[in-house]
Design a protein around this motif. Sequence first.
Motif, PDB file in Angstrom:
ATOM      1  N   ALA A 245       0.808  -1.427   0.066  1.00 56.19           N
ATOM      2  CA  ALA A 245       0.200  -0.111   0.021  1.00 56.19           C
ATOM      3  C   ALA A 245       0.944   1.236   0.088  1.00 56.19           C
ATOM      4  N   GLY A 246       2.023   1.230   0.687  1.00 56.08           N
ATOM      5  CA  GLY A 246       2.781   2.277   0.986  1.00 56.08           C
ATOM      6  C   GLY A 246       3.627   2.694  -0.556  1.00 56.08           C
ATOM      7  N   ALA A 247       4.072   1.292  -0.995  1.00 59.62           N
ATOM      8  CA  ALA A 247       4.762   1.532  -2.541  1.00 59.62           C
ATOM      9  C   ALA A 247       3.763   2.322  -3.520  1.00 59.62           C
ATOM     10  N   ALA A 248       2.385   1.684  -3.531  1.00 61.02           N
ATOM     11  CA  ALA A 248       1.463   2.196  -4.611  1.00 61.02           C
ATOM     12  C   ALA A 248       1.185   3.788  -4.381  1.00 61.02           C
ATOM     13  N   ALA A 249       0.909   4.127  -2.937  1.00 68.67           N
ATOM     14  CA  ALA A 249       0.761   5.561  -2.636  1.00 68.67           C
ATOM     15  C   ALA A 249       1.896   6.525  -3.138  1.00 68.67           C
ATOM     16  N   LEU A 250       3.046   5.911  -2.719  1.00 72.98           N
ATOM     17  CA  LEU A 250       4.265   6.833  -3.177  1.00 72.98           C
ATOM     18  C   LEU A 250       4.401   7.108  -4.389  1.00 72.98           C
TER      19      LEU A 250
END
Length: 319
Positions: A245-250
């Motif tokens: 989720a952090g990867a996609a958001a960043l």
Amino acid sequence: MSGTSAPPPPFERPVADAVTGHWVDRWAPRRARPYLRLARIDRPIGWWLLLLPCWWSASLAAIASGTVPNPVHLALFLVGAIAMRGAGSTYNDIADRDLDAQVERTRSRPLPSGQVRARHAAMFLVAQTLVGLAVLLRFNATAILVGIASLAPVAIYPFMKRVMSMPQLVLGLAFAWGALMGWVAAFGRLDAPAWLLYAGTIAWVVGYDTIYAVQDIEDDAIAGIRSSARTFGPRLRAAIGACYAGAAALVAVAALSAGAGPIGFLGVAGFAAHLAWQTVRLEAGNGRKALMLFRSNRDAGLILFAGLALDAALRVWIG
């Protein structure tokens, strides 16, 4: 004795998690096979995962500059990723040859199995590094310096699994470096989109390498090897989901800051959906499925690249 057969010679012994029927095992000269396996040529997912952040970064740079991704840069990144993935793997195997001998999946690697001597592996490492250096020297001076700086996390990673519970973080620093390279190769500097993409790619690497480490949880515990899969334990799926989720958001914020349009964000959405699918499908005790999901990250990365590259190209074509 009757009914038994002698073990195959060293050059005939494939590595446990290699792609079945790969050309290395079928067509490569027999004496070259252990060295090709040492460079992970029979496991192409490694260089794909090193290459894709370079291509993402080059595409973001193209979006920001109103051009198409530089095809020469894309080709150089391909050659460099294959060479440096091989060099990194060779270095890792030299450092880990005693640990690899204690783990079922890795004891068939060329060094612990005796197919290649450490001295010869070191010579092979130098040769691959020289290829990577030749590629790097084709870029601008700032890109050369940034590329050389990537050797720091590469150098320390093999030893982190002995001293820290999340060695995947250091692997992320190394494998995500391409997220900086595409941008600096285009502009000669590093700006916010590149750093945001780098941060998102680190989270992606931690997520997919944790999935990869699921294969070795039991053997790692016996050998004293630390990994994020062991650290997360019963919270494995939630932790991987958080990384993804952090990867996609960043990555989405990086695309926004570079000026991406709807096609680019469609690529980001496809990337995020693929990561969510991996998280749902993961089974903590199923090493075979973990390997399949790990390898599927090539497809996730290509979805993102296609969206970003097409976004850049359509802006040029439409004018």
